[in-house]
Design an enzyme around this catalytic site. Structure first.
Site, mmCIF file in Angstrom:
data_model
loop_
_atom_site.group_PDB
_atom_site.id
_atom_site.type_symbol
_atom_site.label_atom_id
_atom_site.label_comp_id
_atom_site.label_asym_id
_atom_site.label_seq_id
_atom_site.Cartn_x
_atom_site.Cartn_y
_atom_site.Cartn_z
ATOM 1 C CG MET A 76 3.625 12.876 -2.080
ATOM 2 S SD MET A 76 4.021 14.501 -1.431
ATOM 3 C CE MET A 76 5.763 14.552 -1.733
ATOM 4 C CB CYS A 77 -1.064 9.463 2.192
ATOM 5 S SG CYS A 77 -1.252 8.070 1.106
ATOM 6 C CG ASP A 127 7.273 -10.203 14.251
ATOM 7 O OD1 ASP A 127 8.510 -10.401 14.300
ATOM 8 O OD2 ASP A 127 6.607 -9.844 15.236
#
Length: 157
Positions: A76-77, A127
């Site tokens: 919803m951005c 990572d």
């Protein structure tokens, strides 16, 4: 509890909030979080001796990319014009802390962008150092991403 939800229409379906009538303003949001790591991994990051490469530069690029693409991953951005992104790291005794400041001129805030920057920056650190963190049993006993939060939000009208 709000009388009506802004992200739900009359039928109960998800919707993006209409910001069309809002006035544009200068907006800034700052978010922060950390990744807890072993002392040896923190020392390797600080000395730029991690086998995969420059951890903090790679994480900085990842954080900036995440800020720019938040609208693609958070349903919803709104897609907003990012005018500035600042990414800072602090390598401490127990963790690497990241702070991401995002600025925009628009009709909606940039808190989600700052949070996405922090989250992705921390994921990139993970990572880059996961081989350093793994113990003999293949576990990560020290490593934890934590305390992600918005620490500042401003609107200049």
């Amino acid at each position: 509890m709000p009388e009506e939800f802004t992200h739900v229409d009359e039928e109960g379906d998800a919707q993006m909030v209409d910001v069309g009538d809002k006035t544009e303003s200068e907006r800034r949001a700052v978010a922060r979080g950390q990744i807890r790591l072993s002392a040896s991994t923190l020392a390797a990051i600080d000395a730029d001796e991690v086998e995969k490469g420059d951890v903090l530069t790679t994480a900085r690029i990842g954080a900036i990319q995440a800020v720019k693409h938040t609208w693609e991953t958070v349903p919803m951005c709104h897609q907003i014009p990012i005018t500035n992104v600042e990414v800072e790291f602090t390598v401490g005794d127990e963790a690497v802390e990241i702070t991401v400041a995002v600025e925009t001129v628009g009709k909606t805030g940039c808190e989600m962008e700052a949070l996405e920057g922090v989250t992705t920056g921390l994921n990139v650190v993970w990572d880059m150092v996961k081989a350093n963190e793994k113990d003999a049993d293949g576990e990560y006993p020290t490593t934890a991403i934590e305390d992600i939060r918005v620490v500042e939000k401003t609107v200049e009208r």
